[in-house]
Design a protein around this motif. Structure first.
Motif, PDB file in Angstrom:
ATOM      1  N   GLU A 159       0.829  -1.144   0.208  1.00  0.00           N
ATOM      2  CA  GLU A 159      -0.034   0.110  -0.107  1.00  0.00           C
ATOM      3  C   GLU A 159       0.806   1.184  -0.078  1.00  0.00           C
ATOM      4  O   GLU A 159       2.061   1.358   0.928  1.00  0.00           O
ATOM      5  N   SER A 160       0.597   2.234  -0.947  1.00  0.00           N
ATOM      6  CA  SER A 160       1.672   3.266  -1.124  1.00  0.00           C
ATOM      7  C   SER A 160       0.656   4.386  -1.198  1.00  0.00           C
ATOM      8  O   SER A 160      -0.132   4.561  -1.981  1.00  0.00           O
ATOM      9  N   ASP A 161       0.914   5.693  -0.346  1.00  0.00           N
ATOM     10  CA  ASP A 161       0.244   6.631  -0.473  1.00  0.00           C
ATOM     11  C   ASP A 161       1.200   7.959  -0.632  1.00  0.00           C
ATOM     12  O   ASP A 161       2.466   7.895  -0.202  1.00  0.00           O
ATOM     13  N   VAL A 162       0.531   9.094  -0.999  1.00  0.00           N
ATOM     14  CA  VAL A 162       1.270  10.609  -1.278  1.00  0.00           C
ATOM     15  C   VAL A 162       0.135  11.067  -0.225  1.00  0.00           C
ATOM     16  O   VAL A 162      -0.776  11.882  -0.454  1.00  0.00           O
ATOM     17  N   ARG A 163       0.723  11.357   0.974  1.00  0.00           N
ATOM     18  CA  ARG A 163      -0.158  12.084   2.129  1.00  0.00           C
ATOM     19  C   ARG A 163       0.149  13.632   2.272  1.00  0.00           C
ATOM     20  O   ARG A 163      -0.713  14.515   2.577  1.00  0.00           O
ATOM     21  N   ARG A 164       1.358  13.944   2.289  1.00  0.00           N
ATOM     22  CA  ARG A 164       1.836  15.657   2.453  1.00  0.00           C
ATOM     23  C   ARG A 164       0.944  16.676   1.467  1.00  0.00           C
ATOM     24  O   ARG A 164       1.149  15.994   0.066  1.00  0.00           O
ATOM     25  N   PRO A 165       0.431  17.619   1.621  1.00  0.00           N
ATOM     26  CA  PRO A 165       0.228  18.610   0.906  1.00  0.00           C
ATOM     27  C   PRO A 165       1.464  19.140  -0.003  1.00  0.00           C
ATOM     28  O   PRO A 165       2.162  19.382   0.350  1.00  0.00           O
ATOM     29  N   ASP A 194       5.671   8.958  -3.605  1.00  0.00           N
ATOM     30  CA  ASP A 194       5.046   8.141  -2.056  1.00  0.00           C
ATOM     31  C   ASP A 194       5.770   8.817  -1.033  1.00  0.00           C
ATOM     32  O   ASP A 194       7.087   8.591  -0.764  1.00  0.00           O
ATOM     33  N   ASP A 195       5.062   8.981   0.071  1.00  0.00           N
ATOM     34  CA  ASP A 195       5.637   9.274   1.398  1.00  0.00           C
ATOM     35  C   ASP A 195       5.270   8.564   2.695  1.00  0.00           C
ATOM     36  O   ASP A 195       5.610   8.668   3.475  1.00  0.00           O
ATOM     37  N   ASP A 196       4.483   7.341   2.494  1.00  0.00           N
ATOM     38  CA  ASP A 196       3.830   6.412   3.428  1.00  0.00           C
ATOM     39  C   ASP A 196       3.504   5.168   2.619  1.00  0.00           C
ATOM     40  O   ASP A 196       2.515   5.217   2.128  1.00  0.00           O
ATOM     41  N   THR A 197       4.384   4.355   3.027  1.00  0.00           N
ATOM     42  CA  THR A 197       4.348   2.945   2.171  1.00  0.00           C
ATOM     43  C   THR A 197       4.542   1.855   3.334  1.00  0.00           C
ATOM     44  O   THR A 197       5.307   1.795   4.077  1.00  0.00           O
ATOM     45  N   PHE A 198       3.619   0.793   2.872  1.00  0.00           N
ATOM     46  CA  PHE A 198       3.582  -0.297   3.576  1.00  0.00           C
ATOM     47  C   PHE A 198       3.832  -1.603   2.590  1.00  0.00           C
ATOM     48  O   PHE A 198       3.183  -1.668   1.424  1.00  0.00           O
ATOM     49  N   ALA A 221      19.595  -6.835  -7.350  1.00  0.00           N
ATOM     50  CA  ALA A 221      18.473  -7.126  -8.343  1.00  0.00           C
ATOM     51  C   ALA A 221      17.111  -7.786  -7.448  1.00  0.00           C
ATOM     52  O   ALA A 221      16.240  -7.534  -8.004  1.00  0.00           O
ATOM     53  N   ALA A 222      17.588  -8.787  -6.515  1.00  0.00           N
ATOM     54  CA  ALA A 222      16.481  -9.525  -6.039  1.00  0.00           C
ATOM     55  C   ALA A 222      15.694  -8.568  -5.198  1.00  0.00           C
ATOM     56  O   ALA A 222      14.478  -8.535  -5.307  1.00  0.00           O
ATOM     57  N   ALA A 223      16.148  -7.466  -4.619  1.00  0.00           N
ATOM     58  CA  ALA A 223      15.539  -6.575  -3.850  1.00  0.00           C
ATOM     59  C   ALA A 223      14.746  -5.583  -4.730  1.00  0.00           C
ATOM     60  O   ALA A 223      13.686  -5.171  -4.649  1.00  0.00           O
ATOM     61  N   LEU A 224      14.974  -5.259  -5.767  1.00  0.00           N
ATOM     62  CA  LEU A 224      14.516  -4.486  -7.057  1.00  0.00           C
ATOM     63  C   LEU A 224      13.172  -5.163  -7.602  1.00  0.00           C
ATOM     64  O   LEU A 224      12.360  -4.588  -7.894  1.00  0.00           O
ATOM     65  N   ASP A 225      13.495  -6.656  -7.677  1.00  0.00           N
ATOM     66  CA  ASP A 225      12.269  -7.477  -8.077  1.00  0.00           C
ATOM     67  C   ASP A 225      11.276  -7.218  -7.132  1.00  0.00           C
ATOM     68  O   ASP A 225      10.033  -6.978  -7.620  1.00  0.00           O
ATOM     69  N   VAL A 226      11.546  -7.273  -5.746  1.00  0.00           N
ATOM     70  CA  VAL A 226      10.460  -6.910  -4.735  1.00  0.00           C
ATOM     71  C   VAL A 226       9.931  -5.281  -4.911  1.00  0.00           C
ATOM     72  O   VAL A 226       8.741  -5.267  -4.671  1.00  0.00           O
ATOM     73  N   LEU A 227      10.777  -4.501  -4.998  1.00  0.00           N
ATOM     74  CA  LEU A 227      10.386  -3.077  -4.953  1.00  0.00           C
ATOM     75  C   LEU A 227       9.545  -2.839  -6.276  1.00  0.00           C
ATOM     76  O   LEU A 227       8.433  -2.303  -6.172  1.00  0.00           O
ATOM     77  N   GLU A 228       9.750  -3.370  -7.356  1.00  0.00           N
ATOM     78  CA  GLU A 228       8.835  -3.412  -8.664  1.00  0.00           C
ATOM     79  C   GLU A 228       7.439  -4.139  -8.354  1.00  0.00           C
ATOM     80  O   GLU A 228       6.401  -3.673  -8.853  1.00  0.00           O
ATOM     81  N   ALA A 229       7.451  -5.279  -7.780  1.00  0.00           N
ATOM     82  CA  ALA A 229       6.434  -6.043  -7.287  1.00  0.00           C
ATOM     83  C   ALA A 229       5.566  -5.353  -6.348  1.00  0.00           C
ATOM     84  O   ALA A 229       4.348  -5.174  -6.728  1.00  0.00           O
ATOM     85  N   ALA A 230       6.108  -4.502  -5.529  1.00  0.00           N
ATOM     86  CA  ALA A 230       5.488  -3.728  -4.378  1.00  0.00           C
ATOM     87  C   ALA A 230       4.569  -2.438  -5.128  1.00  0.00           C
ATOM     88  O   ALA A 230       3.719  -2.178  -5.082  1.00  0.00           O
ATOM     89  N   ARG A 231       5.510  -1.929  -6.250  1.00  0.00           N
ATOM     90  CA  ARG A 231       4.942  -0.954  -6.848  1.00  0.00           C
ATOM     91  C   ARG A 231       3.576  -1.205  -7.636  1.00  0.00           C
ATOM     92  O   ARG A 231       2.621  -0.542  -7.697  1.00  0.00           O
ATOM     93  N   ARG A 232       3.836  -2.489  -8.243  1.00  0.00           N
ATOM     94  CA  ARG A 232       2.518  -2.975  -9.147  1.00  0.00           C
ATOM     95  C   ARG A 232       1.424  -3.141  -8.475  1.00  0.00           C
ATOM     96  O   ARG A 232       0.138  -2.985  -8.416  1.00  0.00           O
ATOM     97  N   SER A 233       1.550  -3.693  -6.998  1.00  0.00           N
ATOM     98  CA  SER A 233       0.659  -4.024  -6.052  1.00  0.00           C
ATOM     99  C   SER A 233      -0.026  -3.133  -5.401  1.00  0.00           C
ATOM    100  O   SER A 233      -1.135  -2.950  -5.405  1.00  0.00           O
TER     101      SER A 233
END
Length: 380
Positions: free
Chosen positions: A227-233, A238-242, A358-370
């Motif tokens: 879950e990724s949000d942009v919270r600050r005016p 993204d500044d708040d991500t799970f 690269a393995a960590a970037l696999d997860v970050l890319e998956a997180a962005r799609r999710s």
């Protein structure tokens, strides 16, 4: 249940290209970029490492040049662009890339093609595919390519590794990791840009750290939800991500990165079949470096007071006295560049490989799609 490897166990070809002239003296380092990463982390740690010397800093900013000269002496050389380094590649033994994220791949590629080993600040690249292309180039040239994942040498992470190695927690079931801050006002700059080319936002910034730590501890990921949000005016990135990771080992990692957390949670909460470990507070090394303190000047670098030690126990909250205090091991960022020097000099293991990045970037890319699609994603 612990990971596939400790930080120093991953091997990548070390460069045999340290020149004959350098063999008699310190390895000469060219540092590209003198912003936050270059001035606070890389330059001081390079200077503190036996066997390395900071030779050239790439920055065209006169104020940054003066800042670097004041700390590292009049013998420090400067270049206005990385291209100037390739013209005298035989005068250098290592390139460190601490420039904005979008430049990492281009500069690292040029350095490798010039025959120079490279350290790149995280994230190595914007995509896992780019990271693997860089890894292939380094392997083809027989050169070291390493990624600066300094949080593997945080005090709490080192302590948790010790607890896991000793079996203190039993089989770990859930790993909670928080890298939270309270920064309600935007600071500006490329890190907060919404332009995808900048590779900004917390997912790729602090997320690079917490994902790397989770993979080191508990192994590869088979499912990712985020879950990724942009919270600050006025914010664009993204500044708040799970991020939730299900590891092949069965461990579940719950990772939080945020600039909008008014009340900070524990840095780690690790729950096992026998006990849990809860630790509050960030490793003190970044704050010390920002304040101008240096490892060579400190008798006991990376130590924290007993009042900040985590607790190990079961059945009760650590805030109400549950469990026993667990002494926190000292943080040890200097160990990263010591390992780099040993890799180049002696063929010792690469402390953080491009393949791991690269393995960590696999997860970050998956997180962005999710986060975008609201679905669980299997990493590539």
């Amino acid at each position: 249940m612990t990971s596939q490897a400790s930080p120093a166990s991953s091997v990548s070809p070390a460069s045999s290209a340290s020149s004959a002239s350098a063999a008699a003296g310190p390895l000469r380092v060219g540092l590209v970029g003198y912003g936050l990463a270059g001035s606070v982390f890389h330059a001081p740690l390079i200077a503190a490492t036996e066997g390395l010397t900071l030779d050239t800093v790439v920055t065209s900013n006169p104020e940054r040049q003066e800042q670097a000269r004041a700390e590292f002496g009049d013998g420090l050389r400067f270049a206005a662009s990385p291209d100037e380094l390739w013209d005298r590649a035989d005068e250098l033994d290592l390139i460190v890339v601490a420039s904005p994220n979008k430049t990492h791949v281009t500069i690292a590629t040029a350095a490798l093609k010039a025959g120079l080993p490279v350290v790149v600040d995280k994230p190595l690249a914007g995509t896992a595919a780019e990271a693997r292309e860089l890894a292939a180039l380094a392997d083809e040239r027989g050169l070291l390519l390493s990624v600066f994942q300094n949080r593997r040498w945080d005090n709490d992470f080192r302590t948790l590794q010790k607890l896991l190695a000793e079996g203190e927690l039993g089989d770990v079931q859930r790993f909670e990791s928080r890298f939270e801050r309270w920064r309600p006002q935007l600071k500006g700059g490329w890190r907060e840009s919404g332009n995808p080319e900048e590779i900004g936002g917390l997912l790729y910034d602090l997320g690079s750290h917490v994902v790397d730590q989770a993979l080191v501890l508990f192994g590869s990921a088979v499912r990712v939800y985020a879950e990724s949000d942009v919270r600050r005016p006025g914010a664009e990135a993204d500044d708040d991500t799970f991020i939730a990771i299900t590891h092949e080992s069965g461990v579940r990692s719950h990772l939080y990165v945020s600039a909008t957390t008014a009340q900070l949670g524990p840095r780690f909460r690790v729950l096992g079949s026998a006990a849990g470990y809860v630790k509050y507070g960030l490793d003190p090394q970044e704050a010390a470096l920002r304040e101008g303190k240096r490892p060579a000047d400190e008798g006991e670098w990376g130590l924290e007071p007993e009042s900040l030690w985590g607790r190990v126990g079961s059945g009760e909250s650590p805030l109400t006295g549950g469990g026993r205090p667990e002494p926190t091991l000292p943080g040890d960022y200097p160990a990263y560049y010591a390992a780099i020097a040993a890799a180049l000099r002696e063929g010792a293991p690469n402390p953080v490989t491009a393949h791991e990045a690269a393995a960590a970037l696999d997860v970050l890319e998956a997180a962005r799609r999710s986060a975008r699609d609201g679905v669980t994603v299997s990493p590539a």
